[in-house]
Design an enzyme around this catalytic site. Structure first.
Site, PDB file in Angstrom:
ATOM      1  N   LEU A 156       0.892  -1.399  -0.151  1.00 15.59           N
ATOM      2  CA  LEU A 156       0.176  -0.078  -0.102  1.00 15.59           C
ATOM      3  C   LEU A 156       0.916   1.262   0.064  1.00 15.59           C
ATOM      4  O   LEU A 156       2.139   1.172   0.525  1.00 15.59           O
ATOM      5  CB  LEU A 156      -0.821   0.036   1.199  1.00 15.59           C
ATOM      6  CG  LEU A 156      -0.243   0.058   2.588  1.00 15.59           C
ATOM      7  CD1 LEU A 156       0.208   1.472   3.160  1.00 15.59           C
ATOM      8  CD2 LEU A 156      -1.492  -0.366   3.568  1.00 15.59           C
ATOM      9  N   LYS A 157       0.285   2.294  -0.615  1.00 15.12           N
ATOM     10  CA  LYS A 157       0.968   3.494  -0.496  1.00 15.12           C
ATOM     11  C   LYS A 157       0.246   4.512   0.508  1.00 15.12           C
ATOM     12  O   LYS A 157      -1.158   4.421   0.574  1.00 15.12           O
ATOM     13  CB  LYS A 157       0.783   4.487  -1.789  1.00 15.12           C
ATOM     14  CG  LYS A 157       1.444   3.423  -3.164  1.00 15.12           C
ATOM     15  CD  LYS A 157       1.476   4.344  -4.214  1.00 15.12           C
ATOM     16  CE  LYS A 157      -0.095   4.407  -4.727  1.00 15.12           C
ATOM     17  NZ  LYS A 157      -0.535   3.253  -5.338  1.00 15.12           N
ATOM     18  N   ASN A 214      10.377  -1.802  -3.899  1.00 12.58           N
ATOM     19  CA  ASN A 214      10.771  -0.540  -3.272  1.00 12.58           C
ATOM     20  C   ASN A 214      11.910   0.061  -3.912  1.00 12.58           C
ATOM     21  O   ASN A 214      12.248   1.254  -4.301  1.00 12.58           O
ATOM     22  CB  ASN A 214      10.612  -0.331  -1.730  1.00 12.58           C
ATOM     23  CG  ASN A 214       9.351  -0.368  -1.203  1.00 12.58           C
ATOM     24  OD1 ASN A 214       8.467  -0.051  -1.993  1.00 12.58           O
ATOM     25  ND2 ASN A 214       9.280  -0.260   0.095  1.00 12.58           N
ATOM     26  N   PHE A 255       6.859   7.797 -11.599  1.00  7.65           N
ATOM     27  CA  PHE A 255       8.121   7.801 -10.650  1.00  7.65           C
ATOM     28  C   PHE A 255       9.237   8.435 -11.469  1.00  7.65           C
ATOM     29  O   PHE A 255      10.301   7.913 -11.275  1.00  7.65           O
ATOM     30  CB  PHE A 255       8.185   6.382 -10.071  1.00  7.65           C
ATOM     31  CG  PHE A 255       7.469   6.280  -9.070  1.00  7.65           C
ATOM     32  CD1 PHE A 255       6.163   5.666  -9.096  1.00  7.65           C
ATOM     33  CD2 PHE A 255       8.281   6.399  -7.676  1.00  7.65           C
ATOM     34  CE1 PHE A 255       5.340   5.582  -7.986  1.00  7.65           C
ATOM     35  CE2 PHE A 255       7.353   6.093  -6.281  1.00  7.65           C
ATOM     36  CZ  PHE A 255       6.180   5.645  -6.644  1.00  7.65           C
ATOM     37  N   ILE A 256       8.888   9.300 -12.458  1.00  6.12           N
ATOM     38  CA  ILE A 256      10.022   9.972 -13.086  1.00  6.12           C
ATOM     39  C   ILE A 256       9.934  11.484 -12.888  1.00  6.12           C
ATOM     40  O   ILE A 256      10.453  12.290 -13.692  1.00  6.12           O
ATOM     41  CB  ILE A 256      10.414   9.638 -14.731  1.00  6.12           C
ATOM     42  CG1 ILE A 256       9.029   9.816 -15.383  1.00  6.12           C
ATOM     43  CG2 ILE A 256      10.509   8.273 -14.532  1.00  6.12           C
ATOM     44  CD1 ILE A 256       9.341   9.825 -16.788  1.00  6.12           C
ATOM     45  N   GLY A 263      11.517  10.140   0.678  1.00  7.66           N
ATOM     46  CA  GLY A 263      11.555  10.246   2.044  1.00  7.66           C
ATOM     47  C   GLY A 263      10.439   9.041   2.468  1.00  7.66           C
ATOM     48  O   GLY A 263      10.017   8.150   1.758  1.00  7.66           O
ATOM     49  N   CYS A 266       9.581   4.144   4.079  1.00  3.95           N
ATOM     50  CA  CYS A 266       9.810   2.908   3.155  1.00  3.95           C
ATOM     51  C   CYS A 266      11.138   2.785   2.382  1.00  3.95           C
ATOM     52  O   CYS A 266      12.257   2.130   2.654  1.00  3.95           O
ATOM     53  CB  CYS A 266       8.696   2.276   2.578  1.00  3.95           C
ATOM     54  SG  CYS A 266       7.329   1.896   3.650  1.00  3.95           S
ATOM     55  N   LYS A 269      14.556   3.459   4.141  1.00  2.00           N
ATOM     56  CA  LYS A 269      14.978   2.368   5.020  1.00  2.00           C
ATOM     57  C   LYS A 269      15.207   0.962   4.170  1.00  2.00           C
ATOM     58  O   LYS A 269      16.100   0.153   4.371  1.00  2.00           O
ATOM     59  CB  LYS A 269      14.084   2.008   6.072  1.00  2.00           C
ATOM     60  CG  LYS A 269      13.045   1.257   6.094  1.00  2.00           C
ATOM     61  CD  LYS A 269      12.402   0.913   7.462  1.00  2.00           C
ATOM     62  CE  LYS A 269      11.034   0.245   7.191  1.00  2.00           C
ATOM     63  NZ  LYS A 269      10.895  -0.952   6.444  1.00  2.00           N
TER      64      LYS A 269
HETATM   65  N1  NAD Z   1       3.930   2.802   5.879  1.00  2.00           N
HETATM   66  C1  NAD Z   1       3.696   2.240   4.863  1.00  2.00           C
HETATM   67  O1  NAD Z   1       3.559   3.034   3.659  1.00  2.00           O
HETATM   68  C2  NAD Z   1       4.364   0.929   4.712  1.00  2.00           C
HETATM   69  C3  NAD Z   1       4.030   0.211   3.353  1.00  2.00           C
HETATM   70  C4  NAD Z   1       4.298  -1.174   3.449  1.00  2.00           C
HETATM   71  C5  NAD Z   1       5.030  -1.602   4.005  1.00  2.00           C
HETATM   72  N2  NAD Z   1       5.238  -1.029   5.473  1.00  2.00           N
HETATM   73  C6  NAD Z   1       6.180  -1.749   6.495  1.00  2.00           C
HETATM   74  O2  NAD Z   1       5.105  -2.266   7.439  1.00  2.00           O
HETATM   75  C7  NAD Z   1       5.750  -2.022   8.663  1.00  2.00           C
HETATM   76  C8  NAD Z   1       5.042  -1.366   9.703  1.00  2.00           C
HETATM   77  O3  NAD Z   1       5.076   0.095   9.054  1.00  2.00           O
HETATM   78  P1  NAD Z   1       4.061   1.226   9.473  1.00  2.00           P
HETATM   79  O4  NAD Z   1       4.525   2.492   8.729  1.00  2.00           O
HETATM   80  O5  NAD Z   1       2.650   0.939   9.653  1.00  2.00           O
HETATM   81  O6  NAD Z   1       4.739   1.618  11.081  1.00  2.00           O
HETATM   82  P2  NAD Z   1       4.386   2.277  12.176  1.00  2.00           P
HETATM   83  O7  NAD Z   1       5.575   2.661  12.991  1.00  2.00           O
HETATM   84  O8  NAD Z   1       3.323   3.207  11.777  1.00  2.00           O
HETATM   85  O9  NAD Z   1       3.412   1.267  13.343  1.00  2.00           O
HETATM   86  C9  NAD Z   1       3.975   0.377  14.058  1.00  2.00           C
HETATM   87  C10 NAD Z   1       3.236   0.036  15.091  1.00  2.00           C
HETATM   88  O10 NAD Z   1       3.550  -1.274  15.990  1.00  2.00           O
HETATM   89  C11 NAD Z   1       3.559  -0.992  17.240  1.00  2.00           C
HETATM   90  N3  NAD Z   1       4.281  -1.872  17.972  1.00  2.00           N
HETATM   91  C12 NAD Z   1       5.473  -1.993  18.181  1.00  2.00           C
HETATM   92  N4  NAD Z   1       5.805  -3.083  18.899  1.00  2.00           N
HETATM   93  C13 NAD Z   1       4.716  -3.820  19.182  1.00  2.00           C
HETATM   94  C14 NAD Z   1       4.297  -4.991  19.926  1.00  2.00           C
HETATM   95  N5  NAD Z   1       5.572  -5.825  20.456  1.00  2.00           N
HETATM   96  N6  NAD Z   1       3.229  -5.262  20.043  1.00  2.00           N
HETATM   97  C15 NAD Z   1       2.271  -4.542  19.488  1.00  2.00           C
HETATM   98  N7  NAD Z   1       2.388  -3.453  18.625  1.00  2.00           N
HETATM   99  C16 NAD Z   1       3.634  -2.859  18.378  1.00  2.00           C
HETATM  100  C17 NAD Z   1       3.959   0.473  17.494  1.00  2.00           C
HETATM  101  O11 NAD Z   1       3.371   1.018  18.799  1.00  2.00           O
HETATM  102  C18 NAD Z   1       3.076   1.080  16.191  1.00  2.00           C
HETATM  103  O12 NAD Z   1       1.824   1.426  16.484  1.00  2.00           O
HETATM  104  C19 NAD Z   1       7.081  -1.621   8.435  1.00  2.00           C
HETATM  105  O13 NAD Z   1       7.999  -2.912   8.205  1.00  2.00           O
HETATM  106  C20 NAD Z   1       7.215  -1.202   7.134  1.00  2.00           C
HETATM  107  O14 NAD Z   1       8.349  -0.878   6.392  1.00  2.00           O
HETATM  108  C21 NAD Z   1       4.927   0.162   5.615  1.00  2.00           C
END
Ligand code: NAD
Length: 448
Positions: A156-157, A214, A255-256, A263, A266, A269
């Site tokens: 998702l985006k 990504n 994406f060009i 930033g 995702c 990192k």
């Molecule tokens: N943000 C995006 O657009 C996106 C898209 C695709 C994939 N991802 C991946 O998904 C994952 C999550 O990203 P995000 O942006 O949702 O993260 P985020 O930081 O917004 O949310 C993570 C949540 O996990 C909770 N958490 C941490 N430890 C915990 C535990 N032990 N038990 C229960 N909850 C706990 C935190 O309190 C937080 O609310 C990452 O690996 C990221 O790379 C993110």
């Protein structure tokens, strides 16, 4: 089906809510008590278009619950999605402490067959580590319980997360278990009715697919930013080049867009984590290293243009910044180019007035308190208030309300009609005629 989603951030909350919207019974778990309390009251901790309405309606219908107790959630379900953060460690590797902490806790409570789903973006081999962490806990208790660990990366985006989850381009599921495959197929068939979008593959293949996707998108952006740098040097307008190459179907327009760097939580990192993985396997990540370096440099391009125009001592200067989020449609400021720019401006003695349509709360929380205390940064409630009595407008995030500003009002509000456009939103020829000094990204050697 009854599901548990662990982590209620951008991914977890959207995942849980969208599964509930399809009729499943979902319990979302988070260690953050404030977040859970707010969610129970219908308060959404993040900005994501369309999400609040779905959270409230599914919560009211009893299909979406929130708790801090994983044990309580697991008592009611047999599918557990891990959606906690995997932030970068100091060496660039993905920090797995949250994922593995959840895995251990699952192992402590699992009492019947379950499917554990890695939805977080995790390095290749993590599913094995999750399996081991769970098994160790089961062994500790002497419990004989069958389980599978599946990789189901999320694509998702932010800013379009609900739509993306509801209508995905593809659903990648990595598993070698027929039983888990059946569970995952049943769960995702609702999102794949129009045509089959589910791609089954090996667990490690699925883990790599997320990173490769990504890294590919980040590569397109960094490539175009490098072309923009060349265009600046060679006095060429990159916007014409963008249109010229985008029309080739093999390249495409997505994406060009050149800009002031990617930033978010995702791309930066995940590129760094892939570089780390390559190095661990004694491979030289030649392309990925360049993608990362170009992006770091790109975050300084706007500031370099500001220094070219005003000189390196910016004390006594005030700048109006439009946009703080790392991209439009979100309040997320993780690794946002705006932060690097603000750091550079403040370090050079400038004052900044900034406005963002939704990221103001994030900015207040995440930017250094000293900037607010010593008057280096003020957050204001209106885009025109941000430029009033300032030396230049700096556009950082391409939110829609910034696309067609009232140029006449801008000219009257700004002390000098200088615009630094980090997203090439404005037509320099038109602004030039209107008497603006315009700096874009890759728009030629000298300002219009
Ligand atoms: N943000 C995006 O657009 C996106 C898209 C695709 C994939 N991802 C991946 O998904 C994952 C999550 O990203 P995000 O942006 O949702 O993260 P985020 O930081 O917004 O949310 C993570 C949540 O996990 C909770 N958490 C941490 N430890 C915990 C535990 N032990 N038990 C229960 N909850 C706990 C935190 O309190 C937080 O609310 C990452 O690996 C990221 O790379 C993110």
């Amino acid at each position: 089906m009854h599901l548990t989603v662990i982590g209620t951030g951008y991914v977890g909350l959207v995942t849980g809510t969208c599964f509930a919207e399809m009729g499943n019974f979902v319990t979302c778990v988070d260690v953050d008590e404030d977040k859970i309390r707010d969610l129970r009251q219908g308060k959404i901790p993040i900005y994501e278009p369309g999400l609040e309405r779905l959270v409230v309606s599914n919560h009211a219908a009893g299909r979406l619950k929130f708790t801090t107790s994983l044990a309580e959630a697991m008592a009611e379900s047999t599918v557990y999605f891990i959606a906690v953060g995997t932030p970068p460690g100091v060496d660039g590797s993905a920090d797995l402490q949250y994922v593995l902490a959840v895995a251990r806790e699952i192992g402590r409570h699992m009492d019947r067959y379950g499917v554990v789903v890695d939805k977080s973006t995790v390095p290749i081999g993590t599913a094995e580590k999750v399996r081991t962490a769970i098994q160790n806990e089961l062994d500790e208790r002497g419990a004989q319980v069958d389980f599978d660990v599946v990789s189901n990366p999320e694509f998702l985006k932010e800013g379009a997360a609900v739509d993306d989850f509801m209508r995905p381009d593809r659903i990648v599921i990595g598993t070698d278990s027929e039983r888990a495959r059946g569970v995952m197929h049943t769960l995702y068939a609702d999102f794949s009715r129009n045509h089959d979008r589910i791609l089954f593959m090996g667990v490690r293949d699925a883990e790599m697919t997320k990173y490769a996707a990504n890294a590919m998108l980040a590569t397109k952006i960094s490539f175009m930013n490098e072309i923009a740098a060349l265009c600046d040097g060679l006095d060429i307008d990159v916007e014409n080049v963008r249109l010229g190459i985008g029309s080739d179907a093999r390249i495409g327009y997505s994406f060009i867009y050149p800009g002031c760097g990617y930033g978010g939580s995702c791309f930066p990192k995940d590129v760094k984590a892939l570089i780390y993985m390559a190095e661990q396997h004694r491979l030289d990540p030649m392309i990925l290293g360049s993608v990362h370096r170009r992006n770091e440099a790109q975050k300084n391009v706007l500031f370099a243009k500001i220094v070219d125009h005003f000189g390196s001592d910016l004390s006594g200067k005030t700048f109006g910044v439009w946009g703080l989020a790392f991209k439009p449609g979100t309040d997320d400021m993780r690794e946002a180019p705006s932060v690097a720019l603000l750091q550079a401006l403040v370090a050079a003695g400038a004052r900044v007035k900034a406005f963002d349509p939704v990221a103001m709360t994030t900015a207040r929380r995440e930017l250094p308190a000293t900037w607010f205390e010593n008057g280096s940064l003020a957050l204001v409630e209106d885009q025109y208030e941000a430029v009033a009595d300032t030396d230049a407008l700096i556009l950082v995030t391409e939110w829609k309300p910034f696309r067609h500003p009232d140029f006449q009002a801008l000219k009257e509000l700004l002390r000098t009609s200088v615009v630094f456009d980090g997203r090439n939103q404005y037509d320099p020829a038109k602004m030039g005629r209107d008497g603006f000094v315009y700096y874009g990204i890759g728009r030629g050697a000298s300002p219009d």
